[in-house]
Motif scaffolding. Sequence first.
Motif, short mmCIF file in Angstrom:
data_model
loop_
_atom_site.label_atom_id
_atom_site.label_comp_id
_atom_site.label_asym_id
_atom_site.label_seq_id
_atom_site.Cartn_x
_atom_site.Cartn_y
_atom_site.Cartn_z
N ARG A 50 0.80 -1.22 0.00
CA ARG A 50 0.00 0.00 0.00
C ARG A 50 0.84 1.28 0.00
N HIS A 51 2.08 1.19 0.41
CA HIS A 51 2.93 2.38 0.51
C HIS A 51 4.09 2.23 -0.48
N PHE A 52 4.31 3.26 -1.28
CA PHE A 52 5.32 3.22 -2.34
C PHE A 52 6.25 4.42 -2.16
N ILE A 53 7.56 4.15 -2.15
CA ILE A 53 8.56 5.20 -1.88
C ILE A 53 9.46 5.38 -3.10
N SER A 54 9.59 6.63 -3.52
CA SER A 54 10.50 6.99 -4.62
C SER A 54 11.63 7.86 -4.07
N ARG A 72 -2.97 6.18 -7.37
CA ARG A 72 -3.51 6.46 -6.04
C ARG A 72 -5.00 6.84 -6.12
N ASP A 73 -5.38 7.51 -7.18
CA ASP A 73 -6.77 7.95 -7.31
C ASP A 73 -7.74 6.79 -7.47
N SER A 74 -7.28 5.65 -7.99
CA SER A 74 -8.18 4.52 -8.22
C SER A 74 -7.93 3.32 -7.31
N LEU A 75 -6.87 3.36 -6.51
CA LEU A 75 -6.54 2.24 -5.63
C LEU A 75 -6.63 2.70 -4.17
N PRO A 76 -7.71 2.37 -3.48
CA PRO A 76 -7.92 2.85 -2.11
C PRO A 76 -6.78 2.46 -1.17
N GLY A 77 -6.35 3.43 -0.39
CA GLY A 77 -5.32 3.19 0.62
C GLY A 77 -3.89 3.28 0.12
N LEU A 78 -3.71 3.47 -1.19
CA LEU A 78 -2.35 3.59 -1.73
C LEU A 78 -1.78 4.95 -1.32
N THR A 79 -0.57 4.94 -0.78
CA THR A 79 0.12 6.18 -0.41
C THR A 79 1.48 6.23 -1.10
N GLY A 96 12.68 22.71 -16.07
CA GLY A 96 11.49 21.87 -16.21
C GLY A 96 11.50 20.66 -15.29
N GLN A 97 12.67 20.05 -15.13
CA GLN A 97 12.79 18.90 -14.23
C GLN A 97 12.68 19.31 -12.76
N ARG A 98 13.23 20.49 -12.44
CA ARG A 98 13.07 20.99 -11.06
C ARG A 98 11.60 21.22 -10.74
N ARG A 99 10.86 21.82 -11.65
CA ARG A 99 9.43 22.08 -11.46
C ARG A 99 8.66 20.76 -11.33
N ARG A 100 8.97 19.81 -12.18
CA ARG A 100 8.34 18.49 -12.13
C ARG A 100 8.58 17.83 -10.77
N TRP A 101 9.83 17.84 -10.32
CA TRP A 101 10.22 17.27 -9.02
C TRP A 101 9.41 17.90 -7.88
N ARG A 102 9.34 19.23 -7.88
CA ARG A 102 8.62 19.95 -6.82
C ARG A 102 7.12 19.63 -6.86
N GLU A 103 6.55 19.62 -8.06
CA GLU A 103 5.12 19.32 -8.18
C GLU A 103 4.81 17.90 -7.71
N LEU A 104 5.68 16.95 -8.04
CA LEU A 104 5.46 15.58 -7.59
C LEU A 104 5.59 15.47 -6.07
N LEU A 105 6.60 16.10 -5.51
CA LEU A 105 6.75 16.08 -4.05
C LEU A 105 5.53 16.69 -3.36
N ASP A 106 5.02 17.77 -3.93
CA ASP A 106 3.85 18.43 -3.34
C ASP A 106 2.62 17.51 -3.36
N ARG A 107 2.56 16.59 -4.30
CA ARG A 107 1.42 15.67 -4.41
C ARG A 107 1.59 14.42 -3.55
N CYS A 108 2.82 14.15 -3.10
CA CYS A 108 3.06 12.96 -2.29
C CYS A 108 2.34 13.06 -0.95
N ASP A 109 1.99 11.91 -0.38
CA ASP A 109 1.38 11.87 0.94
C ASP A 109 2.39 12.19 2.03
#
Length: 179
Positions: A50-54, A72-79, A96-109
């Motif tokens: 249920r928990h995935f770390i990058s 995560r949106d379709s699999l309940p409990g996935l973090t 562009g990669q810095r922005r992508r990295w920041r946006e992804l981190l902001d979406r992480c649980d």
Amino acid sequence: MAMEPERTCCFTGHRPEKLPWGDDETDPRCAALKDGLRREIQGLYRRNFRHFISGMAMGCDLYFAEAALELRDSLPGLTVEGAVPCPTQADRWPEGQRRRWRELLDRCDLETVVQQHYDRYCMHRRDRYLVDRAAAVLAVFDGTPGGTQYTLNYAMDKGLDILLLDPLRPEAPAVRLTL
């Protein structure tokens, strides 16, 4: 947010310079690899992970984070956790990669900063952090030496379940490494 290691999968994989398509994410092989990551995450979810770390490095780490966040949106409990070696990880990346990295981190649980300052060992400490908190590792690995191999060797020493995706055959299912 305490995660159970037996329900946690971490990820390791190559940066763009080691991938056959480099940083060209429009390449069909890259699309096939991203599909493979989604497929393998779904399979791990069916096995009760249920928990995935990058580790949030450029290339495959970001592909993995994107795939897990999408699912995560379709699999309940996935973090999803973004584990960065230090706060300056992306400072020298293209904008562009810095922005992508920041946006992804902001979406992480959960966002974990392994240490506060860069030093020559911080990437290895981040890699050990990933493995020490997981029961399985999903990897994109072509057999070449480097950080991915270091992480896989550490995971083998710790007895983790290891699933390997081959970037030279991105459409193929992951191979389970058995010791």
